[in-house]
Scaffold this motif. Sequence first.
Motif, PDB file in Angstrom:
ATOM      1  N   SER A  74       0.868  -1.165  -0.137  1.00 43.76           N
ATOM      2  CA  SER A  74       0.079  -0.190   0.019  1.00 43.76           C
ATOM      3  C   SER A  74       0.879   1.519  -0.032  1.00 43.76           C
ATOM      4  O   SER A  74       1.932   1.041   0.526  1.00 43.76           O
ATOM      5  CB  SER A  74      -0.768   0.030   1.348  1.00 43.76           C
ATOM      6  N   LEU A  75       0.271   2.261  -0.597  1.00 41.88           N
ATOM      7  CA  LEU A  75       1.060   3.571  -0.394  1.00 41.88           C
ATOM      8  C   LEU A  75      -0.032   4.514  -0.117  1.00 41.88           C
ATOM      9  O   LEU A  75      -1.192   4.849  -0.728  1.00 41.88           O
ATOM     10  CB  LEU A  75       1.771   4.011  -1.810  1.00 41.88           C
ATOM     11  N   THR A  76       0.278   5.274   1.061  1.00 37.81           N
ATOM     12  CA  THR A  76      -0.813   6.053   1.479  1.00 37.81           C
ATOM     13  C   THR A  76      -0.211   7.328   2.155  1.00 37.81           C
ATOM     14  O   THR A  76       0.998   7.487   2.233  1.00 37.81           O
ATOM     15  CB  THR A  76      -1.751   5.503   2.546  1.00 37.81           C
ATOM     16  N   ASP A  77      -1.173   8.157   2.567  1.00 36.45           N
ATOM     17  CA  ASP A  77      -0.680   9.466   3.163  1.00 36.45           C
ATOM     18  C   ASP A  77       0.302  10.246   2.524  1.00 36.45           C
ATOM     19  O   ASP A  77       1.155  10.824   2.991  1.00 36.45           O
ATOM     20  CB  ASP A  77       0.011   9.088   4.711  1.00 36.45           C
ATOM     21  N   LEU A  78       0.216  10.332   1.196  1.00 39.09           N
ATOM     22  CA  LEU A  78       1.096  11.079   0.436  1.00 39.09           C
ATOM     23  C   LEU A  78       1.120  12.344   0.612  1.00 39.09           C
ATOM     24  O   LEU A  78      -0.132  13.102   0.640  1.00 39.09           O
ATOM     25  CB  LEU A  78       1.004  10.733  -1.268  1.00 39.09           C
ATOM     26  N   GLU A  95       3.435   6.714   3.393  1.00 37.39           N
ATOM     27  CA  GLU A  95       3.498   5.734   4.401  1.00 37.39           C
ATOM     28  C   GLU A  95       3.288   4.384   3.224  1.00 37.39           C
ATOM     29  O   GLU A  95       2.614   4.423   2.124  1.00 37.39           O
ATOM     30  CB  GLU A  95       2.112   5.502   5.015  1.00 37.39           C
ATOM     31  N   GLN A  96       4.069   3.246   3.650  1.00 37.84           N
ATOM     32  CA  GLN A  96       4.342   2.335   2.671  1.00 37.84           C
ATOM     33  C   GLN A  96       3.862   0.983   3.570  1.00 37.84           C
ATOM     34  O   GLN A  96       4.419   0.709   4.486  1.00 37.84           O
ATOM     35  CB  GLN A  96       5.867   2.355   2.242  1.00 37.84           C
ATOM     36  N   GLY A  97       3.108  -0.067   3.044  1.00 35.12           N
ATOM     37  CA  GLY A  97       2.759  -1.164   3.763  1.00 35.12           C
ATOM     38  C   GLY A  97       3.520  -2.150   3.721  1.00 35.12           C
ATOM     39  O   GLY A  97       3.532  -2.999   4.647  1.00 35.12           O
ATOM     40  N   ASP A 151      -0.942   8.216  -7.082  1.00 33.39           N
ATOM     41  CA  ASP A 151      -0.768   9.707  -7.780  1.00 33.39           C
ATOM     42  C   ASP A 151      -0.795  10.622  -6.518  1.00 33.39           C
ATOM     43  O   ASP A 151      -1.662  10.384  -5.504  1.00 33.39           O
ATOM     44  CB  ASP A 151      -1.815  10.234  -8.675  1.00 33.39           C
ATOM     45  N   GLY A 152       0.117  11.599  -6.512  1.00 32.71           N
ATOM     46  CA  GLY A 152      -0.070  12.620  -5.395  1.00 32.71           C
ATOM     47  C   GLY A 152      -1.295  13.503  -5.554  1.00 32.71           C
ATOM     48  O   GLY A 152      -2.052  13.643  -6.270  1.00 32.71           O
ATOM     49  N   PRO A 153      -1.778  13.644  -4.322  1.00 31.02           N
ATOM     50  CA  PRO A 153      -3.343  14.136  -4.124  1.00 31.02           C
ATOM     51  C   PRO A 153      -3.081  15.723  -4.607  1.00 31.02           C
ATOM     52  O   PRO A 153      -4.172  16.057  -5.165  1.00 31.02           O
ATOM     53  CB  PRO A 153      -3.607  14.295  -2.748  1.00 31.02           C
TER      54      PRO A 153
END
Length: 491
Positions: A74-78, A95-97, A151-153
Motif C-alpha cells: 500500500s502507498l498512503t498519506d502522500l 506511508e508504505q505497507g 498519484d500525489g493528491p
Amino acid sequence: MRWTVMGMWVWMAVACSGGGGDDDKADPTASGDADTDTDTDADTDADTDADTDADADTDSATDTGQTVVTNVPSLTDLAWSVHPSHGSLINVTWEQGVAEPVHVEFSFDKGEWHSSPTFDGVQGTNEQLIVGIPYGTMAEWRVVSDSLSEDGPTPLETDPIPAGLLPTNVPVSDPSAYLPEGNYLLTSMNMENQSWRGGTYWAFILDRQGRYVWAQRAPSDHWILYASVARSGDHILWDDNTAWSSAFDRGAGSTIHRVYLDEEIEVVATPGLHHAFFEHPDSTLSWGALQPRQNEALMELAPGAYTPVEVWNCIDDWPGVGHCESNSLYYDDAADTYLYSFYTNSSVVEIDRSTGSTMWWAGDQSGGYAFNPPDKNFFWQHGINRTPDGTVLVSSETFDNGYRTKMYEYNLDHKAQELQLVWEYDSGVHGEYNGDARRLPNGNTLHATGTGGHIHEVAPDGTRVWAVTFPGHYNIGRAELIEDLYDLVAP
C-alpha cells in the motif's frame, strides 16, 4: 405409557454410560483420551483441537478465530512540502505497507516525466527529495513501488524565482549536437551591476531551457567567481570572496563553501583568495593568494589541515616578475603541474608542483615562449585549461575587427618553444573581464564570455549548438555542465 417409555430411555442411557459400574462415578478413560475433560483430544482444554489455547482454531493464540492480514502492499498519506532553505527543492513523504523498492516520478513539461533514484523503501514512513523542478513551477507526481503506483493528491509547486535573479534567453539549442549528459549548467554571476564590479553575486544551476533550478546567494557584497562540482562528484564548491568586496581586505576573509544542494557541509578558510581555486582528487584545495609587496603565492590546504602551505610565488620563482595577480588556475593530474594565468602581464606559467619550479611561460612577460602565428597571441586571458589531447585552451580578449572574446587552443611545442594555434572560436561578443573555457567529453567546448553575458557550447567545427544569454554585461564566472542533480543531494 409415555412416562414409562421415557423412563426406560433414561435408564438405558445411564446403564450404557456407566458400563455396569457405580452409577455415581464416571470412568475418566471412557472418552478415549487420558485427561479429565469431556472432549476427544489429549489436551486439557474444553475444545476439540490439538492446541492448548481456549479457542477452536488450530493456532496457539487465544483469539476469536479471525484471520489477521499483514504486509499488504500500500502507498498512503502522500504529502509534500517546500525545502526551508531552497525553494526549488521539494520534500515528499508517504506511508508504505511493505518494505520494497520505490521511487518518485514527476512531470512539469507536458509528456515528459522525470524520476528520483530508486531506493529500498521501508514499511512505514518514507521520504524523498525532489530536485530539478524550476522555480515557480507546478508538477504532477506519483509514488511508484514494485507493487503499485499512487498519484500525489495535489501538484508539487516550487517557490517563485528568488528576487534579483536576472531573466535568461536560450537563442540556440540543438539537443542532437550538444553534450548528451550535460543536462544542467552550474555557474555564477553578479545580478546587480554590470562589468567587473561589486554587487549581488549568486551561484546557480540552469536547465537546458535556461530555467533556474537551484540558486545560492553570496553573503553581503561578497563575490562568487569559481563555482564548481567537487572532484568526488557528490557536492558543490563555491567561493565566498572578500577581496573585491567593500571590505577590500585582499581576501583575508575569503572562504570556500562545500555544500550539497540541500545543506551545507563545511566552510573552509582560504585567506588571500581573490579569484580562482582548484580542488585535487584527494580534496586538497589550491588557490592564488594575495600577499604583501604586490606578490601572489600559490597555496595548498590538505584535508584536515588548518594552515595552508606555499607551493610557489611569482616574485621569488618567476624570473623578472615584480608584481602579479592571477585570474585562473588549472591542475594537470597526469603531469602533476599547474597552469597559472595572470592578468597583470597577460601571461600563463606552468609550475612543477613537486618542486615549485617554473617550467615555462608565454605572454607579455619577457623571456617566454612565442606564438605561432604571432598575431594569435592571447591577451587578458582567462579560464586556462589543458584538454585531454594535451593542448592549452584559453578564453581571450582580441582586437580582430574590433574588440571580441575568443577561445584559442594551442599545441605546446617545447622544442620550438612555441604555442602553435590549432583551433579558435569567435563568440561574437566582447567580455572585457573574466571568462572561462573547457573541453567537454564529446569534443564540444563550453565558453563563458565573462562580462560578455553569454555562455556557448560549441561543436568542433565552430558551430554553436547551445547558448544561454543574460541582459547586459553582467559578470559571469566559471561554467560547468552537470548530468544528474541527484548526485549532489545529501546522503
